[in-house]
Design an enzyme around this catalytic site. Structure first.
Site, PDB file in Angstrom:
ATOM      1  N   ASP A 245       1.618 -15.781   4.494  1.00  0.00           N
ATOM      2  CA  ASP A 245       2.382 -16.576   4.333  1.00  0.00           C
ATOM      3  C   ASP A 245       1.753 -17.072   2.746  1.00  0.00           C
ATOM      4  O   ASP A 245       0.276 -17.263   3.581  1.00  0.00           O
ATOM      5  CB  ASP A 245       2.242 -17.219   5.408  1.00  0.00           C
ATOM      6  CG  ASP A 245       4.139 -19.074   4.917  1.00  0.00           C
ATOM      7  OD1 ASP A 245       4.347 -18.502   4.157  1.00  0.00           O
ATOM      8  OD2 ASP A 245       3.862 -18.797   6.494  1.00  0.00           O
TER       9      ASP A 245
ATOM     10  N   LEU B  38      -5.960   5.392   7.940  1.00  0.00           N
ATOM     11  CA  LEU B  38      -5.160   4.731   7.729  1.00  0.00           C
ATOM     12  C   LEU B  38      -3.549   4.037   8.235  1.00  0.00           C
ATOM     13  O   LEU B  38      -3.181   5.441   6.710  1.00  0.00           O
ATOM     14  CB  LEU B  38      -5.933   2.561   7.083  1.00  0.00           C
ATOM     15  CG  LEU B  38      -5.121   1.753   7.640  1.00  0.00           C
ATOM     16  CD1 LEU B  38      -5.316   1.314   8.279  1.00  0.00           C
ATOM     17  CD2 LEU B  38      -5.159   0.897   5.765  1.00  0.00           C
TER      18      LEU B  38
ATOM     19  N   HIS C  81       3.137 -14.914  -5.630  1.00  0.00           N
ATOM     20  CA  HIS C  81       3.493 -13.666  -4.916  1.00  0.00           C
ATOM     21  C   HIS C  81       2.425 -12.499  -5.852  1.00  0.00           C
ATOM     22  O   HIS C  81       2.135 -10.963  -4.662  1.00  0.00           O
ATOM     23  CB  HIS C  81       4.959 -12.870  -5.311  1.00  0.00           C
ATOM     24  CG  HIS C  81       5.716 -13.880  -4.656  1.00  0.00           C
ATOM     25  ND1 HIS C  81       5.291 -14.305  -3.096  1.00  0.00           N
ATOM     26  CD2 HIS C  81       6.648 -14.534  -5.081  1.00  0.00           C
ATOM     27  CE1 HIS C  81       6.857 -14.743  -2.877  1.00  0.00           C
ATOM     28  NE2 HIS C  81       7.243 -15.183  -4.149  1.00  0.00           N
TER      29      HIS C  81
END
Length: 235
Positions: free
Chosen positions: A10, A122, A28
């Site tokens: 956020d 991962l 972004h």
């Protein structure tokens, strides 16, 4: 060390405004760089699953230009990172309602999920057009269909069965040990509502583009200092 870390990324738009950019796109873009660094750190430190809230289903209500940019950025990042995923042994999965995504993005997601399926260092889970309420609802619908078809009996329905139908069941460790939310906001915003039942929460003041290795270490240190009791009590 937590096995599964989830992140609500956020603060991108706020970061852009603070720096005088007229559009959230700059934030972004910067947030994408922070995500790359986080993935790198997770690989280095042995975290097995990383789930990130890339695009909420509720984000469809944002201005069309921002939505188009976000999905385009997401597509470009996936394309550019594929070689890195393969080289570092990263498996990629996506969760969420894909019905509204562009066809080109849906095809790319399918291709990357297939190509990285056997990677095991991962597991990167990208929540795209995702909501926690949607996840629980689709799980209930799936179970209802199985009951209707005679595959599942009513008395067989329990928490374990429902968890098997949640979209995070694609992971070895489907429930996060640690949730990190940036930008100082103190809410979980319809993210992994079932899966966060016993997750440790860490709220960082840093905006997502400013969240780096030092902030991640702070979150991990906080996690390691806690006692997880799952409703019980240590004697």
């Amino acid at each position: 060390m937590p096995r599964h870390v989830a992140v609500i990324m956020d603060g991108n738009a706020k970061w852009a405004r603070q720096r005088g950019f007229s559009a959230a796109s700059a934030g972004h873009e910067a947030g994408g760089r922070s995500l790359r660094e986080l993935v790198k750190s997770c690989c280095e430190w042995g975290i097995r699953v990383l789930t990130v809230f890339a695009f909420s289903y509720d984000n469809w209500t944002r201005p069309k230009m921002e939505v188009v940019f976000l999905l385009s950025l997401f597509e470009r990042m996936l394309q550019s990172e594929l070689d890195n995923f393969m080289r570092k042994g990263i498996r990629v999965s996506t969760i969420g309602d894909s019905s509204r995504l562009p066809e080109s993005l849906k095809k790319l997601i399918s291709d990357i999920e297939e190509k990285t399926r056997d990677n095991c260092r991962l597991h990167l889970i990208l929540a795209v057009s995702y909501s926690g309420k949607y996840d629980v609802t689709q799980a209930c619908k799936s179970i209802a269909h199985k009951v209707k078809d005679g595959i599942v009996q009513l008395e067989d329905i329990d928490e374990s069965l429902l968890e098997q139908e949640l979209e995070t069941n694609c992971a070895q460790y489907p429930c996060p040990d640690l949730l990190i939310r940036t930008s100082g906001e103190l809410r979980i915003s319809n993210f992994l509502l079932w899966q966060l039942a016993y997750t440790e929460l860490f709220f960082a003041e840093a905006l997502w583009p400013d969240f780096g290795k030092a902030e991640f270490i702070e979150a991990l240190t906080s996690y390691q200092q806690r006692q997880r009791r799952y409703g019980g009590r240590h004697s």
